[in-house]
Design a protein around this motif. Structure first.
Motif, mmCIF file in Angstrom:
data_model
loop_
_atom_site.group_PDB
_atom_site.id
_atom_site.type_symbol
_atom_site.label_atom_id
_atom_site.label_comp_id
_atom_site.label_asym_id
_atom_site.label_seq_id
_atom_site.Cartn_x
_atom_site.Cartn_y
_atom_site.Cartn_z
ATOM 1 N N SER A 106 0.850 -1.190 0.000
ATOM 2 C CA SER A 106 0.000 0.000 0.000
ATOM 3 C C SER A 106 0.890 1.246 0.000
ATOM 4 O O SER A 106 1.830 1.346 0.787
ATOM 5 C CB SER A 106 -0.911 0.007 1.229
ATOM 6 O OG SER A 106 -1.909 -0.979 1.107
ATOM 7 N N GLY B 296 -9.466 10.336 -1.562
ATOM 8 C CA GLY B 296 -9.629 9.649 -0.281
ATOM 9 C C GLY B 296 -11.012 9.840 0.312
ATOM 10 O O GLY B 296 -11.601 8.902 0.849
ATOM 11 N N ASP B 297 -11.550 11.070 0.208
ATOM 12 C CA ASP B 297 -12.887 11.337 0.755
ATOM 13 C C ASP B 297 -13.937 10.454 0.094
ATOM 14 O O ASP B 297 -14.834 9.922 0.763
ATOM 15 C CB ASP B 297 -13.257 12.811 0.547
ATOM 16 C CG ASP B 297 -12.471 13.741 1.460
ATOM 17 O OD1 ASP B 297 -11.909 13.252 2.453
ATOM 18 O OD2 ASP B 297 -12.413 14.955 1.163
ATOM 19 N N ALA C 89 -13.262 7.595 -1.761
ATOM 20 C CA ALA C 89 -12.918 6.175 -1.673
ATOM 21 C C ALA C 89 -13.317 5.571 -0.334
ATOM 22 O O ALA C 89 -13.711 4.403 -0.272
ATOM 23 C CB ALA C 89 -11.422 5.979 -1.918
ATOM 24 N N THR C 90 -13.233 6.343 0.766
ATOM 25 C CA THR C 90 -13.658 5.805 2.057
ATOM 26 C C THR C 90 -15.154 5.539 2.090
ATOM 27 O O THR C 90 -15.631 4.759 2.917
ATOM 28 C CB THR C 90 -13.299 6.772 3.205
ATOM 29 O OG1 THR C 90 -13.833 8.071 2.919
ATOM 30 C CG2 THR C 90 -11.799 6.871 3.390
ATOM 31 N N ASP D 224 -3.544 1.641 -3.845
ATOM 32 C CA ASP D 224 -4.118 2.710 -3.029
ATOM 33 C C ASP D 224 -4.746 2.080 -1.791
ATOM 34 O O ASP D 224 -5.569 1.165 -1.901
ATOM 35 C CB ASP D 224 -5.186 3.460 -3.830
ATOM 36 C CG ASP D 224 -5.828 4.565 -3.027
ATOM 37 O OD1 ASP D 224 -5.276 5.675 -3.013
ATOM 38 O OD2 ASP D 224 -6.874 4.308 -2.402
ATOM 39 N N HIS E 279 -7.008 3.046 0.354
ATOM 40 C CA HIS E 279 -8.462 3.172 0.477
ATOM 41 C C HIS E 279 -9.158 2.097 -0.355
ATOM 42 O O HIS E 279 -10.101 1.431 0.122
ATOM 43 C CB HIS E 279 -8.918 4.557 0.010
ATOM 44 C CG HIS E 279 -8.296 5.689 0.752
ATOM 45 N ND1 HIS E 279 -8.539 5.916 2.085
ATOM 46 C CD2 HIS E 279 -7.426 6.650 0.356
ATOM 47 C CE1 HIS E 279 -7.854 6.984 2.483
ATOM 48 N NE2 HIS E 279 -7.176 7.440 1.450
ATOM 49 N N GLU E 280 -8.694 1.919 -1.579
ATOM 50 C CA GLU E 280 -9.308 0.921 -2.446
ATOM 51 C C GLU E 280 -8.916 -0.494 -2.030
ATOM 52 O O GLU E 280 -9.700 -1.438 -2.193
ATOM 53 C CB GLU E 280 -8.913 1.206 -3.900
ATOM 54 C CG GLU E 280 -9.458 2.551 -4.390
ATOM 55 C CD GLU E 280 -9.058 2.882 -5.812
ATOM 56 O OE1 GLU E 280 -8.125 2.233 -6.328
ATOM 57 O OE2 GLU E 280 -9.673 3.791 -6.414
ATOM 58 N N ARG F 151 -8.618 -1.534 1.009
ATOM 59 C CA ARG F 151 -9.486 -1.930 2.132
ATOM 60 C C ARG F 151 -10.789 -2.528 1.628
ATOM 61 O O ARG F 151 -11.250 -3.551 2.139
ATOM 62 C CB ARG F 151 -9.761 -0.714 3.025
ATOM 63 C CG ARG F 151 -8.528 -0.202 3.753
ATOM 64 C CD ARG F 151 -8.845 0.985 4.639
ATOM 65 N NE ARG F 151 -7.630 1.527 5.213
ATOM 66 C CZ ARG F 151 -7.097 2.706 4.887
ATOM 67 N NH1 ARG F 151 -7.701 3.483 3.987
ATOM 68 N NH2 ARG F 151 -5.979 3.119 5.449
ATOM 69 N N TRP F 152 -11.387 -1.887 0.638
ATOM 70 C CA TRP F 152 -12.630 -2.426 0.085
ATOM 71 C C TRP F 152 -12.388 -3.782 -0.574
ATOM 72 O O TRP F 152 -13.208 -4.705 -0.447
ATOM 73 C CB TRP F 152 -13.226 -1.446 -0.925
ATOM 74 C CG TRP F 152 -13.868 -0.254 -0.287
ATOM 75 C CD1 TRP F 152 -13.366 1.009 -0.212
ATOM 76 C CD2 TRP F 152 -15.125 -0.215 0.395
ATOM 77 N NE1 TRP F 152 -14.228 1.837 0.453
ATOM 78 C CE2 TRP F 152 -15.322 1.115 0.841
ATOM 79 C CE3 TRP F 152 -16.108 -1.162 0.662
ATOM 80 C CZ2 TRP F 152 -16.460 1.506 1.538
ATOM 81 C CZ3 TRP F 152 -17.248 -0.770 1.361
ATOM 82 C CH2 TRP F 152 -17.408 0.545 1.795
ATOM 83 N N ASN G 87 -17.522 6.479 8.762
ATOM 84 C CA ASN G 87 -17.614 6.500 7.305
ATOM 85 C C ASN G 87 -18.026 5.123 6.797
ATOM 86 O O ASN G 87 -18.173 4.171 7.559
ATOM 87 C CB ASN G 87 -16.301 6.983 6.668
ATOM 88 C CG ASN G 87 -15.117 6.103 7.027
ATOM 89 O OD1 ASN G 87 -15.236 4.882 7.117
ATOM 90 N ND2 ASN G 87 -13.965 6.723 7.236
ATOM 91 N N ILE H 159 -16.568 2.710 5.012
ATOM 92 C CA ILE H 159 -15.710 1.534 5.156
ATOM 93 C C ILE H 159 -15.709 1.036 6.599
ATOM 94 O O ILE H 159 -15.744 -0.175 6.843
ATOM 95 C CB ILE H 159 -14.274 1.822 4.657
ATOM 96 C CG1 ILE H 159 -13.416 0.564 4.693
ATOM 97 C CG2 ILE H 159 -13.635 2.950 5.430
ATOM 98 C CD1 ILE H 159 -13.876 -0.545 3.793
#
Length: 395
Positions: free
Chosen positions: A73, A121-122, A124-125, A170, A172-173, A175-176, A199, A201
């Motif tokens: 990451s 980031g805003d 993607a979370t 990335d 953020h991505e 994590r998903w 949020n 996630i």
């Protein structure tokens, strides 16, 4: 847990009592780092020395503790620099839909890249991409805005391609992706402490059917319907709730400086009743924060901006910015500004013999100003006027 004072103390009471000897297996998530430190102190006062403490962390860090992310990451600085490369690689006509003026120096590019990283980031979370924004109906009056998001989506594709070429992802991505693959650590019990606005996630992770979750809510039991099953605010209930703030509690002023002054005057009227640790000043507009900080500093009061500073505001990046501005045009004034940066001034001063003809030490800025006053140079081309010993050409 009700409202009022000592809320984190009540949370600590629950944590020490309920999990018992299994306290060390608990992940306790709080809204912010400061709340986490206070909760740790309260637990330490109550828990037996032989009992392992829980892992206290912010709600944002909880996902990384539970999700088993693959290696690679990209960190924040790397992501910012990759965003810069992605933006520079766009066709100029595409980039013009994002910014009206082409960035000219390193600092401007870096600030634009920081803005893109934060925007990415805003979204993607919340599980969204720039392309998802294009699914919204913009209407004929907002054709320019749609074109901007189309350009942003193209830049995001370039950003992902650049990361992939570096063998990075990335976070953020990632994590998903880990959540969709079911890569979770299910051995830990999760306790959310006053996390009223998680949020997407965080919500998706703690709502996983195999996660053992308890939510500690700072509200009385009669307001149970005002919160959902993970302790987050039920927006529909709160939207229609009356807030009993009388007009006598409002003070209306004009400019940001007036707002800062009004806040300080209000704090002064407390006459030391509350300590600095017990005072939080909230701002609805981020642009007001610097005025508050300067006004506090002028009164001899230290205040810390809770949002912290961006990478572009650090000393190293400011140095790169001003050096970039000098290299772009090689103006004497830009050189003088760069050499006044504390790090560069210290380095140059130690490497040069800055003395006048009588042997007295001279300040670097003084040398530059003296040379400018005598010769009024515009550009720096490597040619210095001779005979001014001890001045700028000696550096």
């Amino acid at each position: 847990l009700g409202w009022g004072d000592e809320l984190l103390a009540r949370a600590a009471d629950w944590l020490v009592t309920e999990p018992g000897d299994e306290l060390g297996d608990v992940l306790s998530a709080v809204p912010g780092a400061r709340a986490g430190r206070t909760l740790q102190e309260e637990i330490a006062r109550r828990a037996q020395p032989s009992v392992a403490p829980p892992r206290v962390l912010t709600a944002g860090a909880l996902t990384d503790e539970l999700l088993q992310l693959s290696e690679g990451s990209a960190d924040r600085l790397t992501r910012t620099m990759v965003w810069e490369r992605a933006l520079r690689g766009l066709d100029k006509s595409v980039r013009a839909r994002i910014v009206s003026r082409e960035p000219s120096v390193f600092g401007a590019w870096f600030r634009l890249a920081e803005l893109m990283r934060k925007l990415h980031g805003d979204l993607a979370t919340e599980g969204l991409s720039f392309g998802d924004v294009l699914k919204v109906e913009f209407g004929e009056d907002n054709a320019g805005e749609r074109a901007r998001w189309e350009a942003l989506a193209e830049a995001q594709d370039s950003y992902r391609a650049e990361l992939k070429a570096l063998g990075l992802s990335d976070p953020h991505e990632a994590r998903w992706a880990a959540l969709r693959a079911g890569e979770l650590d299910l051995q830990r019990r999760v306790v959310l402490v006053g996390v009223a606005d998680p949020n997407a996630i965080v919500r998706a992770v703690v709502e996983h059917e195999d996660v053992e979750l308890t939510a500690l809510v700072f509200a009385p039991d009669e307001l149970r319907a005002s919160f959902d099953e993970i302790g987050a605010l039920n927006a529909d209930v709160w939207r229609n709730r009356d807030v009993p703030l009388g007009l006598d509690l409002w003070q209306v002023v004009d400019k940001p400086t007036d707002q800062a002054g009004a806040a300080l005057d209000w704090i002064a009227r407390l006459d030391g009743e509350l300590s600095a640790e017990e005072l939080t000043v909230g701002v609805c507009d981020e642009e007001v924060a610097p005025f508050l900080e300067r006004r506090f500093e002028a009164r001899g009061v230290w205040a810390r901006h809770g949002a912290g500073i961006t990478a572009g505001e650090t000393s190293a990046l400011k140095l790169l910015d001003i050096v970039g501005r000098y290299l772009a045009a090689r103006k004497f004034r830009a050189l003088a500004t760069a050499l006044r940066h504390p790090e560069l001034e210290t380095y140059v001063s130690s490497a040069c013999d800055l003395h006048d003809e009588e042997g007295r030490a001279r300040d670097l800025a003084e040398c530059l100003d003296s040379y400018y006053d005598k010769h009024l140079p515009d550009a720096v081309d490597g040619e210095w006027i001779e005979g001014d010993k001890g001045s700028a050409e000696r550096a």
